[in-house]
Enzyme design. Sequence first.
Site, short mmCIF file in Angstrom:
data_model
loop_
_atom_site.label_atom_id
_atom_site.label_comp_id
_atom_site.label_asym_id
_atom_site.label_seq_id
_atom_site.Cartn_x
_atom_site.Cartn_y
_atom_site.Cartn_z
CB CYS A 251 -0.94 0.00 1.20
SG CYS A 251 -0.22 -0.70 2.70
CG HIS B 39 -1.02 3.99 4.43
ND1 HIS B 39 -1.80 3.69 5.53
CD2 HIS B 39 -0.55 2.79 3.97
CE1 HIS B 39 -1.80 2.38 5.71
NE2 HIS B 39 -1.06 1.81 4.78
#
Length: 340
Positions: A133, A246
């Site tokens: 990710c 994130h």
Amino acid sequence: MLKKKERYTVAVVGATGAVGNEMVEILEERDFPVERLRLFASERSEGKTLTFQESEIPVETLKEDSFKDIDIALFSAGAERSKIWAPIAAASGCVVIDNSSQWRMDPEVPLVVPEVNAHDLKKHKGIIANPNCSTIQMVVVLKPIHDAARIKRVVVTTFQSVSGTGKKAMDELLQQTTDILNFREVKCNVYPHQIAFNILPHIDKFLDNGYTKEEMKMVNETKKILGDDSIKVTATTVRVPVFRCHSESLNIETEKKITPNEVRAVLAEAPGIVVFDAPEKNVYPLPIDVAGKDETYVGRIREDDSVEHGINMWIVADNLRKGAALNAVQIAEKLVEMAE
Ligand code: NAP
Ligand code: 12T
């Protein structure tokens, strides 16, 4: 290769998890040409159903012949399951798009972010890997800058949400937060330390070199996706008490000079990116705003004059979407485009 059809039988392995759930939603949302959707998870989920296009679909357990009539399987059930089941699925003619770390660095397996290296899909042998990710959102941004000015070195620090670890970690952040606010004792099960009201400089296991596996994934996967071993990357990956998205601080050194305004222009033209950069109006990407979005948001673009050609920036993306489920579905969409 995927055989061209009007509609495809698609499987989601790990359908009851944080990423799997998102995959089912994104297949529906993007109107992926699904003939039939099959859902798989562990024995623990036997008897459960999930809703897809207004019908209730039962969750099954995996068997040797499960993949017989499946065209595309999106895997998101952990590396151990991918190690065993992805080759079985591929051997029965199914194309696997795997979200785990199991196959990413295998030279036979393409590691793909469609905006960056869709061309690598041509040489797949039944298994395609979805990158980590944190790597995905970083390479979406690095690629156009690399094309414009050649990147020599990247220093990245991440601020990663708990949903990257899965459902249990999201429950743990919520539980610890309510326990602390109610003067109750805090329990730690998923992470080695309390995550609520805290920051952990530790994601995935520690290696002998003092880095974590997550940090080395960012180093190695970036080179493979950009197809350039000469790019130097060093990473510090950090868990923060955020549920979704994130964030990353990037320091980029280029061979050619590129100004912050040129970076803004290059990124504004590039696919999958929103330049969100007006600090005078307090405009910069935030996890709470980017949650649920498809693009990688970029702000705080500025020159680093401590080196010859340096740029700093702040990027945020939804780790369950672009960082996992969306990227996997976009790979599937490319395969459909390429099918013959
Ligand atoms: P999660 O919320 O814990 O979900 C795990 C899923 O795997 C659940 O559906 C679970 O089913 C299933 N599962 C567990 N054991 C199984 C078994 N023996 N057979 C079949 N299914 C089994 O985790 P997650 O966050 O969704 O992550 C799942 C995977 O995605 C991991 O491989 C992780 O590395 C990967 N991931 C990748 C990225 C990325 O960077 N691209 C980001 C996040 C996660 P039950 O509900 O029945 O237990
Ligand atoms: N440990 O897919 O905990 O390699 O945030 C993704 C996320 C591994 C991976 C996490 C992890 C992966 C995490």
